[in-house]
Write a protein that holds these residues in place. Structure first.
Motif, mmCIF file in Angstrom:
data_model
loop_
_atom_site.group_PDB
_atom_site.id
_atom_site.type_symbol
_atom_site.label_atom_id
_atom_site.label_comp_id
_atom_site.label_asym_id
_atom_site.label_seq_id
_atom_site.Cartn_x
_atom_site.Cartn_y
_atom_site.Cartn_z
ATOM 1 N N VAL A 271 0.389 -1.464 -0.199
ATOM 2 C CA VAL A 271 -0.005 0.422 0.275
ATOM 3 C C VAL A 271 0.850 1.325 0.016
ATOM 4 C CG1 VAL A 271 -2.121 1.402 1.141
ATOM 5 C CG2 VAL A 271 -1.690 -1.151 1.179
ATOM 6 N N PHE A 272 0.750 1.957 -1.292
ATOM 7 C CA PHE A 272 1.226 3.190 -1.011
ATOM 8 C C PHE A 272 0.670 4.199 -1.070
ATOM 9 C CE2 PHE A 272 3.833 0.585 -4.245
ATOM 10 C CZ PHE A 272 4.891 0.507 -3.960
ATOM 11 N N GLY A 273 1.565 5.460 -0.309
ATOM 12 C CA GLY A 273 0.125 6.492 0.173
ATOM 13 C C GLY A 273 1.365 7.963 -0.134
ATOM 14 N N ALA B 62 -1.459 -1.073 -3.908
ATOM 15 C CA ALA B 62 -2.652 0.000 -4.034
ATOM 16 C C ALA B 62 -2.248 1.098 -3.775
ATOM 17 C CB ALA B 62 -3.364 -0.358 -3.312
ATOM 18 N N LEU B 63 -2.581 2.509 -4.453
ATOM 19 C CA LEU B 63 -2.381 3.882 -3.677
ATOM 20 C C LEU B 63 -3.965 4.374 -2.988
ATOM 21 C CD1 LEU B 63 -1.165 4.746 -7.394
ATOM 22 C CD2 LEU B 63 0.270 3.273 -5.572
ATOM 23 N N ILE B 64 -3.229 4.756 -2.303
ATOM 24 C CA ILE B 64 -4.591 5.417 -1.414
ATOM 25 C C ILE B 64 -4.129 7.099 -1.008
ATOM 26 C CG2 ILE B 64 -4.922 3.359 -0.503
ATOM 27 C CD1 ILE B 64 -4.565 3.853 2.032
ATOM 28 N N LEU C 126 -3.176 8.927 -5.405
ATOM 29 C CA LEU C 126 -2.559 9.274 -3.712
ATOM 30 C C LEU C 126 -2.377 11.197 -3.550
ATOM 31 C CD1 LEU C 126 0.664 8.251 -5.476
ATOM 32 C CD2 LEU C 126 -0.066 7.271 -3.450
ATOM 33 N N LEU C 127 -3.665 11.431 -4.350
ATOM 34 C CA LEU C 127 -3.875 12.872 -4.216
ATOM 35 C C LEU C 127 -5.481 12.801 -3.236
ATOM 36 C CD1 LEU C 127 -2.276 14.512 -6.864
ATOM 37 C CD2 LEU C 127 -1.725 15.068 -4.806
#
Length: 225
Positions: free
Chosen positions: A19-21, A99-101, A155-156
């Motif tokens: 999980v990327f942020g 995943a991107l959050i 991401l924004l």
């Protein structure tokens, strides 16, 4: 149910979620300390075993929902990892997903509940088993896609400044870009809409806030950031 394949050995199949942020100008990843053996206390990605009635994607979505409480997350498969001795606990094949959050959308109570931490990607510690390899593969995939797919917007927040958008691109690609040229390209894209709202937190003069128009993007086949 008739049993087949009894003459073959059985293996476990798991999913591991990367999980990327993005926060404070840094690309970050969500990791935690393992609470089970083997590897108890080691830094690790969050994952789980695939159920008998689950597809791989269903299992990954379940794990991501348990982890974040969020649905409809941008998610891509990063590959399968099946070295014989990759998991000292048993024969386990893992399929990694990234995943991107938006960090601000993530419930802090869930993070605390699972004992997880946001760690800058440049400060990633040694992870359990082959999890570092999974992260490296996911990063390569993300860097390849960011110029041809609108993944930055995952991401924004819904409304963002051009500086924030540029910072995301630079954080993911790990390189600086020319501000003037970047903004010129952005302003030529109809699906990045300027709103009448102003962000007064980033500067005294304030900065215009923009939004991503998914419908307009679907009508633009030539996107290239």
């Amino acid at each position: 149910m008739v049993a087949y394949y009894n003459e073959y050995s059985k293996v476990y199949v798991s999913v591991d979620c990367i999980v990327f942020g993005f926060e404070e100008g840094h690309l970050r990843i969500l990791i935690g300390k393992r609470k089970m053996d083997p590897g108890r206390g080691e830094w690790s990605l969050y994952g789980g075993f695939v159920g008998n009635n689950e597809s791989l994607n269903d299992a990954a979505n379940r794990v991501l929902y348990d982890l974040t409480g969020m649905e409809g997350i941008y998610m891509k498969q990063a590959g399968a990892y099946g070295e014989v001795n990759r998991d000292p606990g048993d024969r386990v094949i893992s399929v990694a997903y990234w995943a991107l959050i938006n960090v601000k959308d993530y419930d802090e109570h869930l993070r605390e509940q699972y004992g997880l931490e946001w760690v800058n990607i440049d400060e990633l510690p040694q992870l359990y088993s082959d999890h570092n390899r999974m992260v490296e593969k996911a990063l390569r995939m993300m860097r390849k896609r960011i110029s041809t797919e609108p993944i930055s917007f995952n991401l924004l927040p819904e409304l963002f400044t051009l500086t924030q958008l540029q910072n995301v691109y630079e954080a993911v690609c790990h390189e600086e870009v020319d501000k003037r040229n970047f903004r010129k390209r952005i302003k030529d894209m109809d699906f990045i809409e300027k709103t009448e709202k102003i962000d007064k937190k980033s500067s005294k003069r304030g900065a215009a806030l923009y939004r991503f128009n998914e419908k307009s993007f679907s009508e633009d086949p030539n996107f290239k950031l």
